[in-house]
Design a protein around this motif. Structure first.
Motif, PDB file in Angstrom:
ATOM      1  N   CYS A 295       0.927  -1.192   0.010  1.00  0.00           N
ATOM      2  CA  CYS A 295      -0.117   0.047   0.040  1.00  0.00           C
ATOM      3  C   CYS A 295       0.897   1.217   0.170  1.00  0.00           C
ATOM      4  O   CYS A 295       1.968   1.260   0.658  1.00  0.00           O
ATOM      5  CB  CYS A 295      -0.955  -0.005   1.256  1.00  0.00           C
ATOM      6  N   CYS A 300      -2.154   2.816   5.966  1.00  0.00           N
ATOM      7  CA  CYS A 300      -3.334   2.617   5.118  1.00  0.00           C
ATOM      8  C   CYS A 300      -4.507   1.684   5.979  1.00  0.00           C
ATOM      9  O   CYS A 300      -3.849   0.508   6.375  1.00  0.00           O
ATOM     10  CB  CYS A 300      -2.850   1.768   3.874  1.00  0.00           C
ATOM     11  N   HIS A 302      -7.022   0.073   4.418  1.00  0.00           N
ATOM     12  CA  HIS A 302      -7.355  -0.691   3.473  1.00  0.00           C
ATOM     13  C   HIS A 302      -8.992  -0.534   3.057  1.00  0.00           C
ATOM     14  O   HIS A 302      -9.720  -1.328   2.883  1.00  0.00           O
ATOM     15  CB  HIS A 302      -7.087  -2.045   3.566  1.00  0.00           C
ATOM     16  N   CYS A 308      -4.139   1.712  -2.542  1.00  0.00           N
ATOM     17  CA  CYS A 308      -4.463   0.514  -1.677  1.00  0.00           C
ATOM     18  C   CYS A 308      -4.161  -0.959  -2.383  1.00  0.00           C
ATOM     19  O   CYS A 308      -5.098  -0.909  -3.088  1.00  0.00           O
ATOM     20  CB  CYS A 308      -5.733   0.885  -0.776  1.00  0.00           C
ATOM     21  N   ALA A 309      -3.303  -1.525  -2.018  1.00  0.00           N
ATOM     22  CA  ALA A 309      -3.036  -2.752  -2.918  1.00  0.00           C
ATOM     23  C   ALA A 309      -3.791  -3.787  -2.297  1.00  0.00           C
ATOM     24  O   ALA A 309      -4.200  -4.703  -3.116  1.00  0.00           O
ATOM     25  CB  ALA A 309      -1.488  -3.171  -2.661  1.00  0.00           C
ATOM     26  N   VAL A 310      -4.551  -3.625  -1.124  1.00  0.00           N
ATOM     27  CA  VAL A 310      -5.537  -4.798  -0.647  1.00  0.00           C
ATOM     28  C   VAL A 310      -6.747  -4.507  -1.214  1.00  0.00           C
ATOM     29  O   VAL A 310      -7.198  -5.700  -2.043  1.00  0.00           O
ATOM     30  CB  VAL A 310      -5.703  -4.494   0.929  1.00  0.00           C
TER      31      VAL A 310
HETATM   32 ZN   LIG Z   1      -4.208  -0.593   1.950  1.00  0.00          ZN
END
Ligand SMILES: [Zn+2]
Ligand SMILES: Nc1nc2c(ncn2[C@@H]2O[C@H](COP(=O)(O)OP(=O)(O)OP(=O)(O)O)[C@@H](O)[C@H]2O)c(=O)[nH]1
Ligand SMILES: [Mg+2]
Length: 373
Positions: A295, A300, A302, A308-310
């Protein structure tokens, strides 16, 4: 049925139960003169069935040890190694004066409004999480069991039981593997003798294996199947919802012909998590933690943050939204639990001046390579 008649081999050597050099050393450190080592094989409330060099007998805690332990949750559990003094030269029964430090503790939150820890089993090497391939199958529930397992210090293995009831068990194995990073998943059927080789590879002499899971999942049936005899009573599940009838009511340890010992436990209605002392929560959700590490912002949450990579993983289909929700739900529970427990310990200390007892859970996690073919 009484316990003695169920057990055929009365003169099991301590090695069969897993006694080794390491335990020998831990026992010596207790410096309890005249005491002998033994292992708790069943817990009957204030009395224990204990296996010692003399065979199976009854034992109770000494008054001094009860006082030292204080909290009931610190009392011995099935799987614990203890130091006991026999009543006489010839008797098998005696008094427990010490408990050897555990390398793993499987615990959950006991039912009731006051948070108390219930120890399901101690010194377990492999924890089998049993889930039946019928209408009761639930990935979210397995995720909860995995949090418990990774916190315990034991190595989890998922058993998808009753594979004979399922058209395509392999599909379920794949699905389960996707929510259980790093955990072996084995489809078995006690009824049709499926998965025996993979399961037996885990039952190495000296190891302690425990069965856990919902009522009716087939835990006792698996024990009987592997033992090759009816050690435990089993019973049909409810037709309406595929749930069990809480057939097994006591935790108990059995010696298997394959060499390992196996602990059968009563099925749980709903698993309440106890604590996260071993970092089990992160371990159960390593995939999400890995996404989170990508992220943009270190803090973050999420949710709707940029980069946000999630959330990106959810959008791309790499992460199931429901898994993410369970990740959050279990985190909230563990946090809430921790606050309550801290408050309770503070109160305890105020009233009794007792020291906090932590058992080094998960610290000495022993890993071994599971032999899979
Ligand atoms: Zn995130
Ligand atoms: N079809 C099928 N039924 C099974 C299998 N294994 C167990 N069962 C049935 O599932 C029911 C429940 O099995 P148990 O072994 O009593 O379940 P348990 O997990 O020990 O249940 P509790 O003691 O209540 O926690 C019984 O009727 C078993 O015959 C299997 O491999 N296939
Ligand atoms: Mg049972």
């Amino acid at each position: 049925m009484n316990l003695q008649s169920k057990r055929s081999n009365k003169d099991l050597s301590m090695a069969v139960l897993g006694w080794n050099q390491k335990w020998e050393e831990a026992f010596a450190e207790l410096k309890l003169e005249g005491a002998q080592p033994g292992r708790i094989i069943a817990d009957h409330g204030h009395k224990y069935r204990v296996m010692t060099e003399r065979g199976e007998g009854w034992a109770e805690l000494s008054g001094k040890l009860q006082h030292e332990l204080g909290d009931r949750s610190a009392y011995p559990a099935v799987g614990d190694w203890i130091a006991q003094r026999f009543f006489s030269e010839s008797e098998k029964d005696g008094i427990i004066h010490g408990i050897l430090p555990r390398f793993s503790t499987i615990s959950r939150r006991a039912a009731g409004s006051v948070p108390t820890e219930q120890i399901i089993a101690a010194n377990v090497d492999v924890l089998l999480l049993v889930a039946a391939l019928n209408l009761d199958f639930n990935l979210r529930r397995l995720e909860r069991y995995l949090v418990m397992a990774w916190n315990s210090g034991a190595n989890p293995v998922i058993l998808l039981s009753k594979a004979d009831l399922c058209e395509d068990p392999e599909q379920f194995v794949k699905e389960t593997e996707s929510i259980a990073p790093g955990v072996p998943v084995i489809a078995v059927s006690a009824m049709e003798d499926q998965g025996r080789d993979q399961l037996e590879a885990l039952l190495r002499p000296g190891l302690t294996v425990a069965l856990t899971g919902s009522s009716g999942a087939g835990k006792s049936t698996i024990l009987n199947w592997l033992a090759g005899e009816e050690k435990q009573f089993t019973q049909g599940i409810r037709e309406s919802d595929s749930r069990g009838r809480h057939t097994t009511t006591h935790r108990e340890m059995f010696v298997l012909p394959q060499g390992a010992v196996m602990i059968d436990t009563p099925g749980m209605r709903e698993l309440q998590l106890w604590d996260d002392a071993g970092g089990g929560w992160s371990e159960a959700f390593t995939d999400i933690e890995e996404f989170a590490a990508q992220c943009r912002f270190g803090d973050c949450r999420h949710e709707r943050e940029e980069g946000c990579a999630v959330q990106e993983a959810v959008r791309s289909g790499d992460l199931d939204q429901k898994r993410l929700e369970n990740y959050r739900k279990t985190q909230r529970e563990l946090k809430y639990q921790a606050t309550k427990e801290q408050a309770r310990q503070r109160n305890d200390r105020k009233t009794s001046g007792k020291k906090e007892t932590r058992r080094g859970k998960g610290e000495q996690r022993r890993r071994f390579e599971l032999e899979r073919d």
